[in-house]
Design a protein around this motif. Structure first.
Motif, PDB file in Angstrom:
ATOM      1  N   TYR A   1      75.968  52.845  35.958  1.00  0.00           N
ATOM      2  CA  TYR A   1      74.879  52.377  35.106  1.00  0.00           C
ATOM      3  C   TYR A   1      74.215  53.553  34.400  1.00  0.00           C
ATOM      4  O   TYR A   1      73.958  53.524  33.188  1.00  0.00           O
ATOM      5  N   LEU A   2      73.944  54.620  35.148  1.00  0.00           N
ATOM      6  CA  LEU A   2      73.345  55.812  34.568  1.00  0.00           C
ATOM      7  C   LEU A   2      74.248  56.410  33.492  1.00  0.00           C
ATOM      8  O   LEU A   2      73.784  56.790  32.405  1.00  0.00           O
ATOM      9  N   ALA A   3      75.553  56.471  33.771  1.00  0.00           N
ATOM     10  CA  ALA A   3      76.502  57.024  32.797  1.00  0.00           C
ATOM     11  C   ALA A   3      76.507  56.201  31.516  1.00  0.00           C
ATOM     12  O   ALA A   3      76.612  56.750  30.414  1.00  0.00           O
ATOM     13  N   ALA A   4      76.380  54.883  31.647  1.00  0.00           N
ATOM     14  CA  ALA A   4      76.350  54.018  30.463  1.00  0.00           C
ATOM     15  C   ALA A   4      75.115  54.299  29.614  1.00  0.00           C
ATOM     16  O   ALA A   4      75.177  54.301  28.377  1.00  0.00           O
ATOM     17  N   GLY A   5      73.980  54.533  30.279  1.00  0.00           N
ATOM     18  CA  GLY A   5      72.769  54.856  29.533  1.00  0.00           C
ATOM     19  C   GLY A   5      72.887  56.167  28.788  1.00  0.00           C
ATOM     20  O   GLY A   5      72.535  56.263  27.605  1.00  0.00           O
ATOM     21  N   ILE A   6      73.405  57.195  29.453  1.00  0.00           N
ATOM     22  CA  ILE A   6      73.569  58.505  28.815  1.00  0.00           C
ATOM     23  C   ILE A   6      74.563  58.427  27.663  1.00  0.00           C
ATOM     24  O   ILE A   6      74.421  59.118  26.647  1.00  0.00           O
ATOM     25  N   ALA A   7      75.567  57.560  27.787  1.00  0.00           N
ATOM     26  CA  ALA A   7      76.575  57.413  26.736  1.00  0.00           C
ATOM     27  C   ALA A   7      76.061  56.664  25.514  1.00  0.00           C
ATOM     28  O   ALA A   7      76.774  56.552  24.505  1.00  0.00           O
TER      29      ALA A   7
ATOM     30  N   ALA B   1      66.141  41.848  20.866  1.00  0.00           N
ATOM     31  CA  ALA B   1      66.919  42.143  19.662  1.00  0.00           C
ATOM     32  C   ALA B   1      67.708  43.443  19.820  1.00  0.00           C
ATOM     33  O   ALA B   1      68.304  43.919  18.848  1.00  0.00           O
ATOM     34  N   HIS B   2      67.717  44.004  21.028  1.00  0.00           N
ATOM     35  CA  HIS B   2      68.428  45.257  21.288  1.00  0.00           C
ATOM     36  C   HIS B   2      69.682  44.999  22.121  1.00  0.00           C
ATOM     37  O   HIS B   2      69.908  43.890  22.623  1.00  0.00           O
ATOM     38  N   ARG B   3      70.494  46.036  22.246  1.00  0.00           N
ATOM     39  CA  ARG B   3      71.592  46.028  23.203  1.00  0.00           C
ATOM     40  C   ARG B   3      71.076  46.652  24.499  1.00  0.00           C
ATOM     41  O   ARG B   3      70.582  47.779  24.489  1.00  0.00           O
ATOM     42  N   CYS B   4      71.189  45.940  25.578  1.00  0.00           N
ATOM     43  CA  CYS B   4      70.703  46.435  26.863  1.00  0.00           C
ATOM     44  C   CYS B   4      71.863  46.550  27.858  1.00  0.00           C
ATOM     45  O   CYS B   4      72.904  45.899  27.687  1.00  0.00           O
ATOM     46  N   ILE B   5      71.668  47.360  28.836  1.00  0.00           N
ATOM     47  CA  ILE B   5      72.657  47.526  29.900  1.00  0.00           C
ATOM     48  C   ILE B   5      72.170  46.725  31.098  1.00  0.00           C
ATOM     49  O   ILE B   5      71.112  47.027  31.665  1.00  0.00           O
ATOM     50  N   ASN B   6      72.911  45.701  31.462  1.00  0.00           N
ATOM     51  CA  ASN B   6      72.500  44.846  32.578  1.00  0.00           C
ATOM     52  C   ASN B   6      73.107  45.338  33.894  1.00  0.00           C
ATOM     53  O   ASN B   6      74.153  45.979  33.917  1.00  0.00           O
ATOM     54  N   TYR B   7      72.424  45.001  34.961  1.00  0.00           N
ATOM     55  CA  TYR B   7      72.915  45.301  36.316  1.00  0.00           C
ATOM     56  C   TYR B   7      73.123  43.972  37.032  1.00  0.00           C
ATOM     57  O   TYR B   7      72.241  43.115  37.004  1.00  0.00           O
ATOM     58  N   PHE B   8      74.293  43.810  37.661  1.00  0.00           N
ATOM     59  CA  PHE B   8      74.525  42.560  38.378  1.00  0.00           C
ATOM     60  C   PHE B   8      74.819  42.842  39.843  1.00  0.00           C
ATOM     61  O   PHE B   8      75.331  43.892  40.220  1.00  0.00           O
ATOM     62  N   SER B   9      74.464  41.882  40.677  1.00  0.00           N
ATOM     63  CA  SER B   9      74.624  42.016  42.114  1.00  0.00           C
ATOM     64  C   SER B   9      76.099  41.972  42.498  1.00  0.00           C
ATOM     65  O   SER B   9      76.825  41.052  42.099  1.00  0.00           O
TER      66      SER B   9
ATOM     67  N   GLY C   1      72.945  41.903  26.438  1.00  0.00           N
ATOM     68  CA  GLY C   1      73.719  43.129  26.575  1.00  0.00           C
ATOM     69  C   GLY C   1      75.205  42.857  26.461  1.00  0.00           C
ATOM     70  O   GLY C   1      75.676  41.747  26.762  1.00  0.00           O
ATOM     71  N   ARG C   2      75.939  43.866  26.047  1.00  0.00           N
ATOM     72  CA  ARG C   2      77.394  43.731  25.940  1.00  0.00           C
ATOM     73  C   ARG C   2      78.103  44.265  27.180  1.00  0.00           C
ATOM     74  O   ARG C   2      79.322  44.160  27.287  1.00  0.00           O
ATOM     75  N   ILE C   3      77.330  44.834  28.115  1.00  0.00           N
ATOM     76  CA  ILE C   3      77.939  45.375  29.326  1.00  0.00           C
ATOM     77  C   ILE C   3      77.001  45.141  30.502  1.00  0.00           C
ATOM     78  O   ILE C   3      75.772  45.229  30.373  1.00  0.00           O
ATOM     79  N   ALA C   4      77.587  44.804  31.650  1.00  0.00           N
ATOM     80  CA  ALA C   4      76.845  44.677  32.909  1.00  0.00           C
ATOM     81  C   ALA C   4      77.611  45.466  33.962  1.00  0.00           C
ATOM     82  O   ALA C   4      78.844  45.415  34.027  1.00  0.00           O
ATOM     83  N   ILE C   5      76.897  46.196  34.800  1.00  0.00           N
ATOM     84  CA  ILE C   5      77.498  47.118  35.767  1.00  0.00           C
ATOM     85  C   ILE C   5      76.870  46.868  37.132  1.00  0.00           C
ATOM     86  O   ILE C   5      75.691  46.520  37.226  1.00  0.00           O
ATOM     87  N   ASN C   6      77.664  47.066  38.196  1.00  0.00           N
ATOM     88  CA  ASN C   6      77.122  46.850  39.542  1.00  0.00           C
ATOM     89  C   ASN C   6      77.117  48.123  40.385  1.00  0.00           C
ATOM     90  O   ASN C   6      77.029  48.067  41.605  1.00  0.00           O
TER      91      ASN C   6
END
Length: 325
Positions: free
Chosen positions: A228-234, A186-194, A218-223
């Motif tokens: 990814y770290l910057a997205a978490g801090i933001a 039920a949260h917004r998560c930051i996904n990581y994709f290969s 999640g609304r964003i996925a980063i590779n």
């Protein structure tokens, strides 16, 4: 004609993109370099290079010969190194590839200790989260985490990296703090994709006998790990990141650990190298040093939060890992 010298000069010309720079790199007259390449082509009876007034390009035969020359020259260097009396002090160029965050946070800051131990190694370090073709790009070895899809590579286990689930205080103030992994649905998560397959990574948790594997929304996925770290801090959502990477930001209050009574996934780390290359003294030195570095990180990561199920997750990772140790 000295065939090995001609092969080395040919490789230098291709790498440098021209005769002039290759001659400068090898401290030879340009005429000598040009003559040796022309003699090599005459002896082989093939055209290796297309020449124009502005640039050179490699012919198909030249490209194939270039790859073989690289292998042969590397074997010669390794043979000489193996016979050298100074085996305890490996020397020469070593090309490695490492993940971006691992390089920035752990490996590069620790390099002074590497050079104290191996002062004669000339390290060329590529920093990227993409999967590099070691043979095509002339890389001696690479540090990789997770599943090893390329079965043509030899892999040596050098440690493991624990993941920590974190979010920025600004995000938690708006959306609340999850108390169970299922709350993440039920949260917004930051996904990581290969970068290689495009596959989004699942999140894995363990507590006691419980094991959960989730595909989180999640609304964003980063590779890229730094992105990814910057997205978490933001404050873009809850993220699951390497514990060594987020630890400084937890200490400064930019990130807060969540679900600390659950263990996040453990990623096995390997050094990989092509099967047709034996483990040279240079690669062996780097493998041993990285192993020590990650073993030290084992002790450092407990400062974030302890994980009583870490051994179980490590066993799961080892069982699922098809690579040789």
């Amino acid at each position: 004609m000295d065939k090995l010298q001609a092969m080395e000069i040919f490789v230098q010309v291709v790498d440098a993109g021209g005769f002039t720079r290759a001659a400068e790199n090898m401290q030879l007259p340009k005429a000598t370099v040009s003559t040796l390449i022309r003699n090599l082509e005459q002896e082989l009876r093939v055209k290796l290079l297309n020449r124009t007034t502005r640039q050179i390009s490699v012919t198909p035969d030249g490209a194939a010969y270039y790859e073989r020359c690289q292998t042969i020259l590397a074997d010669v260097r390794d043979a000489e190194e193996a016979l050298s009396q100074s085996k305890s002090s490996p020397r020469g160029r070593l090309r490695v590839e490492v993940p971006t965050a691992l390089a920035r946070t752990l490996i590069i800051p620790a390099l002074p200790s590497f050079y104290e131990r191996y002062p004669e190694i000339e390290l060329e370090m590529g920093c990227t989260d993409r999967t590099v073709d070691l043979v095509e790009e002339g890389v001696d070895c690479a540090v990789r985490g997770g599943d090893l899809a390329d079965s043509t590579l030899v892999a040596r286990r050098v440690g493991s990296i624990a993941l920590a689930t974190c979010a920025a205080p600004s995000y938690l103030a708006l959306h609340g703090t999850p108390t169970h992994p299922n709350d993440l649905l039920a949260h917004r998560c930051i996904n990581y994709f290969s970068a290689r397959t495009g596959k989004v990574h699942d999140w894995i948790f363990a507590r006691g006998e419980e094991r959960l594997q989730l595909r989180v929304p999640g609304r964003i996925a980063i590779n890229d790990s730094n992105g990814y770290l910057a997205a978490g801090i933001a404050g873009l959502g809850v993220g699951q990141m390497a514990a060594y990477m987020v630890k400084p930001y937890v200490q400064t209050g930019q990130l807060e650990p969540v679900l600390t009574d659950w263990c996040s996934n453990v990623i096995p780390m390997h050094v990989v190298y092509p099967q047709n290359r034996h483990l040279s003294a240079k690669v062996r030195a780097f493998v041993e040093w990285v192993s020590e570095l990650l073993a030290d990180e084992d002790r450092m990561r407990t400062g974030l939060h302890d994980c009583p199920n870490r051994k179980a997750l490590l066993a799961d990772a080892a069982q699922a890992d098809p690579a040789t140790a």
